[in-house]
Design an enzyme around this catalytic site. Structure first.
Site, PDB file in Angstrom:
ATOM      1  N   SER A   1       0.826  -1.198   0.000  1.00  0.00           N
ATOM      2  CA  SER A   1       0.000   0.000   0.000  1.00  0.00           C
ATOM      3  C   SER A   1       0.868   1.259   0.000  1.00  0.00           C
ATOM      4  CB  SER A   1      -0.959  -0.043   1.195  1.00  0.00           C
ATOM      5  OG  SER A   1      -1.973   0.919   1.060  1.00  0.00           O
TER       6      SER A   1
ATOM      7  N   ASP B   1      -7.780  -5.588  -6.508  1.00  0.00           N
ATOM      8  CA  ASP B   1      -7.641  -4.369  -5.705  1.00  0.00           C
ATOM      9  C   ASP B   1      -7.925  -3.162  -6.593  1.00  0.00           C
ATOM     10  OD1 ASP B   1      -6.923  -2.463  -3.772  1.00  0.00           O
ATOM     11  OD2 ASP B   1      -4.791  -2.590  -4.286  1.00  0.00           O
TER      12      ASP B   1
ATOM     13  N   HIS C   1      -6.078  -6.200  -2.123  1.00  0.00           N
ATOM     14  CA  HIS C   1      -5.011  -5.327  -1.648  1.00  0.00           C
ATOM     15  C   HIS C   1      -4.029  -6.074  -0.749  1.00  0.00           C
ATOM     16  CE1 HIS C   1      -3.497  -1.267  -1.024  1.00  0.00           C
ATOM     17  NE2 HIS C   1      -3.501  -1.440   0.286  1.00  0.00           N
TER      18      HIS C   1
END
Length: 533
Positions: free
Chosen positions: A256, A457, A510
């Site tokens: 991330s 994601d 994710h």
């Protein structure tokens, strides 16, 4: 004290030293006795018992490296033997300052019993962002590779894991993604994770910057220069405290917003090793990996329209009119991001802040309005704001028994939360900065890089990550662009050349290790062992 008393004390000390020397000569030899200094001693394993050797300091006679059994027989008045347990509260001199260490070893009762673990704090004295009383202490929890012997440490990779946010705790990943155990729904117990990344490496989960998780100190970090500097001195403190890991190849890995963190910290390590400043050591840096990261916003933000309309799963996330409006917003967004990255003037800073507002309003808000999970386009966002219920993890980490076992400083740290949104807000000017250039520089220096992305994601999607990796300016660009896209086992599609790999992971969101635990373990094992994709 009178002169006679001093002389008597000296005579006693001399006699004790002579007796100790005589006692020492009666010991059977150990492989520990071959080590000639404290650094090599703590890396040495007694070939008889398999235990780590101990460095025994003495004043009147030479200091020596001893086995644990030998050390137990030495008189305490003559020798001061440093055992692994003695590190639990100790001090060491670093850059002419004394570091107080608060660490605790072994947590078999709260997590995986198959490997040694260490948890606690390192301060970051030496960082220019801790020089004015910020008093930052970064919390970490590390597990050694499962079923590994200490004598093998030099051959075992060490992964430092960084969760993004910015402002989210890496301890959350330990307990929900790639760590050795997961928290049960009761919030009081754990279950061993058979696909933990500790199957292949030592792994250290670091809560940073200060104020995240159990880390504490003034919450001043607001950009990658500060993050990288603080993390660099954390690593200096860690490796100087635990020299037995100094030969373990060091990989900086995260997901991330760690698409910012990982290149920045890796580059700071690279620069620090090149500079070799007094008081620092060479860190055993070996490479980087980023999972579903935000690294090059200029290349990644234009991918949002495609992700909602032309994704690998054929899911039309929004209506066509919304898709077209998102496409129309791309040019202005890109222009602002470019201005943001032109420098650090007031104009550039304003462009960074404006880009954050304009780009997210036009390109991510339409997705948020659908009620879908931004981390997985197949799912609804069930629990705001993160779309996942981590209450059982919070309960577990805030139990008194857990905090005591992990040596948490309750006087200074916050109650543990998955994310500190106050810290998140501090990074809005940093958000649109591009850190792909650091990846290029490290690739050019010969360090491998893996960019892996779960393909469902939305927020840090595979389309944008594939674009920036394909267009990256580095010495191997031509070879990388000419490499074929091929199936990698049953994990996903890969493009790889000259140490650089882009991997689209099938049916993962994710958090790839959560959605594809077995595949992610195979992937990271292949990467840190130097395998081919």
């Amino acid at each position: 004290m009178k002169i006679g008393s001093i002389f008597s004390a000296y005579s006693l000390l001399t006699a004790s030293a002579a007796a100790a020397s005589s006692l020492r000569s009666s010991f059977p030899e150990s492989s520990c006795n071959q080590a000639t200094d404290s650094t090599s001693c703590v890396k040495t394993i007694d070939d008889t018992t398999g235990e780590r050797c101990e460095w025994c300091e003495a004043g009147a006679i030479p200091s020596e490296c001893m086995s644990h059994e030998q050390a137990k027989q030495l008189p305490a008045g003559v020798f001061d033997c440093q055992t692994p347990a003695a590190r639990a509260k100790s001090q060491f001199v670093f850059k002419n300052k004394v570091h107080s260490l608060h660490v605790n070893e072994g947590h078999d009762d709260i997590c995986d019993a198959s490997s040694k673990s260490i948890a606690g704090y390192m301060d970051i004295q030496g960082s220019e962002y801790d020089a004015n009383g910020e008093d930052k202490h970064l919390f970490f929890w590390m597990f050694e590779k499962r079923n590994s012997a200490t004598k093998d440490n030099g051959a075992i990779p060490l992964i430092v894991w960084l969760t993004g946010g910015p402002g989210c705790s890496s301890t959350l990943a330990l307990l929900t993604e790639n760590g050795p155990c997961s928290v049960n729904p009761d919030g009081k117990s754990t279950t061993v994770n058979p696909h933990s990344w500790t199957e292949t490496a030592h792994v250290l989960w670091l809560d940073q910057p200060a104020g995240v998780g159990f880390s504490y100190g003034q919450e001043t970090d607001a950009n990658e220069q500060m993050v990288a500097e603080d993390a660099y001195y954390f690593l200096q403190a860690f490796f100087q405290t635990y020299p037995e890991y100094q030969e373990s190849p060091l990989y900086i890995v995260g997901e991330s917003y760690a698409g910012h963190y990982v290149p920045s910290i890796s580059h700071r390590i690279y620069r620090g090793n090149e500079e070799g400043r007094d008081g620092t050591i060479q860190l055993p840096y070996a490479g980087l990996a980023i999972g579903n990261g935000l690294t090059s916003p200029e290349k990644q933000y234009p991918a949002y329209p495609d992700m909602v309309w032309n994704n690998s799963h054929g899911i039309k996330v929004v209506v066509k009119e919304t898709y077209e409006a998102m496409q129309d917003a791309v040019p202005r967004c890109v222009s602002l991001i470019q201005k943001c990255n032109e420098g650090d003037s007031i104009v550039n800073t304003f462009a960074c802040q404006t880009a954050f507002l304009v780009c997210n309003t036009a390109l991510t808000s339409p997705y948020q309005m659908t009620g879908l999970n931004p981390y997985d386009i197949r799912k609804k966002c069930d629990v705001r704001p993160l779309c996942y219920d981590f209450s059982h993890v919070s309960s577990f980490l805030n139990r008194e028994e857990t905090k005591k076992a992990l040596h948490v400083d309750e006087k200074h740290s916050h109650t543990w939360e998955s994310c500190n949104f106050g810290i998140n807000m501090k990074f809005h000017t940093d958000w649109m900065k591009d850190f792909s250039g650091y990846v290029a520089e490290l690739l050019n220096a010969g360090y491998p890089a893996l960019i892996y992305v779960g393909d469902v994601d939305f927020i840090c999607n595979y389309i944008g990550n594939e674009k920036w990796t394909y267009e990256l300016e580095w010495n191997g660009k031509k070879g990388f662009q000419g490499a074929d896209v091929h199936e990698y086992l049953d994990v996903g599609k890969a493009r790889t050349s000259d140490g650089f790999t882009f991997l689209q992971v099938y049916d993962a969101g994710h958090m790839v290790p959560t959605d594809q635990p077995k595949r992610s373990l195979e992937m990271i094992q292949n990467f840190v062992m130097g395998g081919k994709f």
